[in-house]
Design an enzyme around this catalytic site. Sequence first.
Site, PDB file in Angstrom:
ATOM      1  N   LYS A  47     104.059  42.659 -54.278  1.00  0.00           N
ATOM      2  CA  LYS A  47     102.985  43.264 -53.482  1.00  0.00           C
ATOM      3  C   LYS A  47     101.767  43.587 -54.341  1.00  0.00           C
ATOM      4  CE  LYS A  47     104.913  47.955 -53.761  1.00  0.00           C
ATOM      5  NZ  LYS A  47     105.475  49.075 -52.976  1.00  0.00           N
ATOM      6  N   ARG A  66     106.770  57.819 -43.545  1.00  0.00           N
ATOM      7  CA  ARG A  66     105.722  56.872 -43.890  1.00  0.00           C
ATOM      8  C   ARG A  66     105.758  55.683 -42.945  1.00  0.00           C
ATOM      9  NH1 ARG A  66     105.863  54.521 -49.972  1.00  0.00           N
ATOM     10  NH2 ARG A  66     107.527  53.294 -49.038  1.00  0.00           N
ATOM     11  N   TYR A 107      77.301  61.676 -70.975  1.00  0.00           N
ATOM     12  CA  TYR A 107      76.570  62.359 -69.918  1.00  0.00           C
ATOM     13  C   TYR A 107      76.877  63.854 -69.923  1.00  0.00           C
ATOM     14  CZ  TYR A 107      75.563  57.781 -67.856  1.00  0.00           C
ATOM     15  OH  TYR A 107      75.117  56.509 -67.637  1.00  0.00           O
ATOM     16  N   MET A 126      80.421  53.665 -66.389  1.00  0.00           N
ATOM     17  CA  MET A 126      80.983  52.668 -65.492  1.00  0.00           C
ATOM     18  C   MET A 126      81.733  51.582 -66.252  1.00  0.00           C
ATOM     19  SD  MET A 126      79.159  50.511 -62.433  1.00  0.00           S
ATOM     20  CE  MET A 126      78.932  51.979 -61.422  1.00  0.00           C
TER      21      MET A 126
END
Length: 381
Positions: free
Chosen positions: A58, A152, A274, A322
């Site tokens: 999967k 689920r 940052y 990023m």
Amino acid sequence: MSAGAKVRAMLPPVTPLPLKGEGDPAGARVLVDLDAIARNYHRMDGYRRSGRFGVVLKEDAYGLGLEPVARRLRREGCGVFWVADFPEGVRLRAILPDVEIYVLSGLTGHPAGEHAAHGLVPVLASMAELEATVAAGSRVRVGVMIDGGLVRLGLTDAEATALAGRPEVFARLEVACWVTQLAWFERPDDERNLAQLQRLRSAIAPLPEAPISIACSAALFMDPSLHGDLLRVGSALYGVQGTPGYPQPVEQVIEATAPVIRIVSVGEGTPIGYGGGHVTRRPSRIATIGIGYATGLPVAMADRGAVAIRGRRAPLVGRLSMNLATVDITDFAEDEVRPGDFVEITGRTISLAEMAASAATVSNEVLVRLGRTLPRLYRGA
């Protein structure tokens, strides 16, 4: 054009890349060791005490590439595969015409008859899907999910038992297997695992006899009564240790690396990244590496995780960008790390489990994230 051809036309080509030399990607990459996957497959199959051994592919084989992984496992003798959804099943059928393929997530918008046209066995995930399949009219082969405690997917125990009074349902359905997922697989010695098996057997006792599929990777190493009739092994095959405190005899199958782009010397008290989220406490050497949160590193690893250089750890410092991250290499000699060198993100030194722990997540997420976002190279294709 057939449905299979349409799906293949929408997918990018999967081509094993060279491990070295011309054509080797210059940026971050993940090496998938198909030989290691094959070794894990045979090692795990050796623990099987009953039933047939199947492999879960999967989500593009946990991010490692459905086609190359499936082809290699077929060469190793695997004949039963489990995929996430209909498109994955069609992809797999296009390359392996002679295997059994089960679709784990239910119909996902494709009726059971459409699955049957491709030789796929959908595992019906709700009473609504079961009713829709019966109403379609044609007799089809399906799996049926029983909710074992995850709340689920699957029928409740009461819904399964109620089917005993509806013989018309099984005039339209050929049940290939009864499927459930262990709710406490991370705890191999938890008595609730065996209790769940007994609940499943009680729920389906009045129903048509069919193989039971309960065993995931962890269950393979538990009480043999949990092996059932149709095993579906996933994460451990790909080197994931899914049972904390209970090491499994499998090896890691990927190595992710990223290049050093720049190295700079800075003074004590220099803010890094940052917002100045990290401030140096000594004169330091900082390396910028070519990987970030968009290319495989979880954001939570900032100031918590590490990379490895020549078998030694170097901490990530400052917030991730990023596609960039910064690493403190002050404790390495200047000739040990240079621009163009590659650092290990996960591999021989830093395991998937360690990387996941530093990001407060699970190894499966790290594995899929790296495999899906980075160029993949293959050993043993």
